[in-house]
Design a protein around this motif. Structure first.
Motif, PDB file in Angstrom:
ATOM      1  N   TYR A 208      -2.202   0.712 -27.559  1.00 48.73           N
ATOM      2  CA  TYR A 208      -0.957   0.868 -27.361  1.00 48.73           C
ATOM      3  C   TYR A 208      -0.590   1.482 -26.793  1.00 48.73           C
ATOM      4  N   TYR A 209      -1.472   2.551 -25.996  1.00 49.63           N
ATOM      5  CA  TYR A 209      -1.001   4.419 -25.553  1.00 49.63           C
ATOM      6  C   TYR A 209      -1.685   3.356 -23.664  1.00 49.63           C
ATOM      7  N   MET A 210      -2.712   2.734 -23.758  1.00 45.38           N
ATOM      8  CA  MET A 210      -4.116   2.268 -22.271  1.00 45.38           C
ATOM      9  C   MET A 210      -2.651   1.676 -20.735  1.00 45.38           C
ATOM     10  N   LYS A 211      -3.169   1.960 -20.075  1.00 46.10           N
ATOM     11  CA  LYS A 211      -2.369   2.517 -18.379  1.00 46.10           C
ATOM     12  C   LYS A 211      -3.283   1.703 -17.813  1.00 46.10           C
ATOM     13  N   GLY A 212      -2.900   0.985 -16.952  1.00 40.67           N
ATOM     14  CA  GLY A 212      -3.441  -0.028 -15.961  1.00 40.67           C
ATOM     15  C   GLY A 212      -3.116  -1.417 -15.895  1.00 40.67           C
ATOM     16  N   GLY A 213      -3.927  -2.166 -15.475  1.00 45.63           N
ATOM     17  CA  GLY A 213      -3.946  -4.239 -15.776  1.00 45.63           C
ATOM     18  C   GLY A 213      -5.042  -4.458 -16.222  1.00 45.63           C
ATOM     19  N   ALA A 214      -5.230  -6.115 -16.294  1.00 50.71           N
ATOM     20  CA  ALA A 214      -6.372  -6.738 -16.838  1.00 50.71           C
ATOM     21  C   ALA A 214      -7.571  -5.384 -17.363  1.00 50.71           C
ATOM     22  N   LEU A 215      -8.396  -5.213 -15.956  1.00 50.61           N
ATOM     23  CA  LEU A 215      -9.342  -4.727 -16.200  1.00 50.61           C
ATOM     24  C   LEU A 215      -9.252  -3.149 -17.042  1.00 50.61           C
ATOM     25  N   GLU A 216      -7.830  -2.490 -16.966  1.00 52.90           N
ATOM     26  CA  GLU A 216      -8.088  -1.705 -18.061  1.00 52.90           C
ATOM     27  C   GLU A 216      -7.848  -1.951 -19.132  1.00 52.90           C
ATOM     28  N   VAL A 217      -7.563  -3.145 -19.264  1.00 52.19           N
ATOM     29  CA  VAL A 217      -7.480  -3.680 -20.846  1.00 52.19           C
ATOM     30  C   VAL A 217      -9.390  -3.440 -21.028  1.00 52.19           C
ATOM     31  N   GLY A 218      -9.713  -4.029 -20.670  1.00 58.42           N
ATOM     32  CA  GLY A 218     -11.327  -4.205 -20.343  1.00 58.42           C
ATOM     33  C   GLY A 218     -12.116  -2.579 -21.149  1.00 58.42           C
ATOM     34  N   LYS A 219     -11.540  -1.542 -20.202  1.00 54.57           N
ATOM     35  CA  LYS A 219     -12.123  -0.028 -20.865  1.00 54.57           C
ATOM     36  C   LYS A 219     -11.401   0.186 -21.928  1.00 54.57           C
ATOM     37  N   ALA A 220     -10.892  -0.543 -21.913  1.00 56.06           N
ATOM     38  CA  ALA A 220      -9.809   0.027 -23.145  1.00 56.06           C
ATOM     39  C   ALA A 220     -10.528   0.025 -24.556  1.00 56.06           C
ATOM     40  N   SER A 221     -11.085  -1.174 -24.375  1.00 57.87           N
ATOM     41  CA  SER A 221     -11.794  -1.826 -25.181  1.00 57.87           C
ATOM     42  C   SER A 221     -13.118  -1.472 -26.079  1.00 57.87           C
ATOM     43  N   THR A 222     -13.866  -1.360 -24.807  1.00 55.98           N
ATOM     44  CA  THR A 222     -15.493  -0.119 -24.274  1.00 55.98           C
ATOM     45  C   THR A 222     -15.028   0.784 -25.241  1.00 55.98           C
ATOM     46  N   THR A 223     -13.649   1.803 -24.622  1.00 58.88           N
ATOM     47  CA  THR A 223     -13.635   3.132 -25.071  1.00 58.88           C
ATOM     48  C   THR A 223     -13.403   2.948 -26.960  1.00 58.88           C
ATOM     49  N   SER A 224     -12.717   2.381 -26.732  1.00 62.57           N
ATOM     50  CA  SER A 224     -12.261   1.616 -28.996  1.00 62.57           C
ATOM     51  C   SER A 224     -13.075   1.896 -29.348  1.00 62.57           C
ATOM     52  N   PHE A 225     -14.334   0.644 -28.692  1.00 62.19           N
ATOM     53  CA  PHE A 225     -15.249   1.191 -29.893  1.00 62.19           C
ATOM     54  C   PHE A 225     -16.406   1.601 -29.667  1.00 62.19           C
ATOM     55  N   VAL A 226     -16.383   2.971 -29.003  1.00 62.31           N
ATOM     56  CA  VAL A 226     -16.909   4.086 -28.962  1.00 62.31           C
ATOM     57  C   VAL A 226     -16.371   4.944 -30.101  1.00 62.31           C
ATOM     58  N   TRP A 227     -15.429   5.437 -29.509  1.00 63.53           N
ATOM     59  CA  TRP A 227     -14.405   6.467 -30.029  1.00 63.53           C
ATOM     60  C   TRP A 227     -13.845   5.980 -32.150  1.00 63.53           C
ATOM     61  N   THR A 228     -14.374   4.743 -32.172  1.00 66.40           N
ATOM     62  CA  THR A 228     -13.838   3.720 -33.646  1.00 66.40           C
ATOM     63  C   THR A 228     -15.413   4.300 -34.148  1.00 66.40           C
ATOM     64  N   SER A 229     -16.684   4.105 -33.640  1.00 67.36           N
ATOM     65  CA  SER A 229     -17.937   4.436 -34.618  1.00 67.36           C
ATOM     66  C   SER A 229     -17.912   5.835 -34.030  1.00 67.36           C
ATOM     67  N   VAL A 230     -17.644   6.649 -33.653  1.00 67.25           N
ATOM     68  CA  VAL A 230     -18.049   7.924 -33.462  1.00 67.25           C
ATOM     69  C   VAL A 230     -17.540   8.921 -35.265  1.00 67.25           C
ATOM     70  N   VAL A 231     -16.019   8.431 -34.496  1.00 62.13           N
ATOM     71  CA  VAL A 231     -15.252   9.119 -36.236  1.00 62.13           C
ATOM     72  C   VAL A 231     -15.802   8.521 -37.564  1.00 62.13           C
ATOM     73  N   ILE A 232     -16.271   6.582 -37.330  1.00 65.25           N
ATOM     74  CA  ILE A 232     -16.759   6.310 -39.008  1.00 65.25           C
ATOM     75  C   ILE A 232     -17.811   7.371 -38.802  1.00 65.25           C
ATOM     76  N   ILE A 233     -18.646   7.442 -37.807  1.00 59.39           N
ATOM     77  CA  ILE A 233     -20.200   8.120 -38.728  1.00 59.39           C
ATOM     78  C   ILE A 233     -19.966   9.951 -38.604  1.00 59.39           C
ATOM     79  N   ILE A 234     -19.100  10.467 -38.174  1.00 57.06           N
ATOM     80  CA  ILE A 234     -18.712  12.250 -38.416  1.00 57.06           C
ATOM     81  C   ILE A 234     -18.114  11.714 -40.043  1.00 57.06           C
ATOM     82  N   LEU A 235     -16.675  11.034 -39.943  1.00 62.54           N
ATOM     83  CA  LEU A 235     -16.437  10.739 -41.773  1.00 62.54           C
ATOM     84  C   LEU A 235     -17.123  10.621 -42.350  1.00 62.54           C
TER      85      LEU A 235
END
Length: 245
Positions: A208-235
């Protein structure tokens, strides 16, 4: 400060998600679509991974306790504990962060790039409620997926144990039943519900809060996976400490 800002925006997004709800007729269709995409669409990969990982856990356990003084039923016991306590709720959630999380981030991010979210706002629709809330409701069915992962993981372990000649079917079943605590299943599903909320909201935030174009969509997906995994492991650490200690 950037991390604090992002955390604050994330919690504000969650609050906004419940405000100004979309009409039920529209929301129902969105929920059904998300259930099909996020839950039903994940059954195949969950079943495949669970069955074979259950088999691998059983084989490794059997090979590591290959001692005539250790009873064979411990293979089934160790497999059950590994699958129910950690593999099904936690590691399957990390796998789902790659599948479900990337799908959510890319779909919402594409709408941001193509200005569809801006169009929703212009029409007076609460875009967060319209986009994120159906995914949150759909992920409430996530424990159903985890229950299947538990069942197929134990079933895969049984198949590997019997056909691999590591133990008899009777010993494996005795191991599954030995010292069974109902609270362990409750604990697993409590974690599952918490992880379901994370799987629905963290990827949505990055899309929702990503900025940029199509390339940034792929980067946001990668970042999303990393942070979702980090939050799951911490919780997972804190929930285990609170519920089992």
């Amino acid at each position: 400060m950037t991390y604090l800002h992002n955390i604050g925006v994330y919690f504000l997004m969650i609050v906004e998600m419940f405000r100004k709800p979309t009409k039920w007729v529209v929301m129902k269709q969105l929920m059904l679509k998300d259930i099909d995409d996020l839950i039903i669409g994940s059954l195949g990969i969950v079943a495949f991974i669970s069955f074979f990982v259950g088999g691998v856990v059983t084989i490794q356990t059997a090979l590591n306790i290959d001692n005539p003084l250790i009873p064979k039923y411990l293979v089934g016991f160790a497999t059950r504990q590994s699958i129910v306590l950690e593999f099904a709720p936690t590691f399957m959630s990390i796998i789902m962060a790659g599948k479900v999380g990337s799908f959510i981030t890319s779909s919402i991010g594409t709408m941001r790039v193509t200005e569809q979210i801006d169009a929703l706002e212009v029409m007076g629709i609460n875009s967060l409620n319209y986009l994120v809330f159906p995914k949150f409701i759909s992920m409430l069915l996530y424990p159903f997926i985890i229950s299947i992962a538990m069942f197929l993981g134990i079933l895969g372990g049984m198949a590997a144990c019997v056909y691999g000649g590591f133990s008899t079917l009777e010993d494996y079943i005795v191991g599954i039943q030995t010292d069974f605590e109902t609270f362990h299943v409750v604990y697993a599903f409590i974690k599952t519900v918490v992880f379901a909320f994370i799987l629905a909201t963290v990827p949505s935030y990055h899309g929702y809060y990503m900025k940029g174009g199509a390339l940034e969509v792929g980067k946001a997906s990668t970042t999303s996976f990393v942070w979702t995994s980090v939050v799951i492991i911490i919780l997972n650490y804190f929930l285990t400490q609170m519920l089992l200690s």
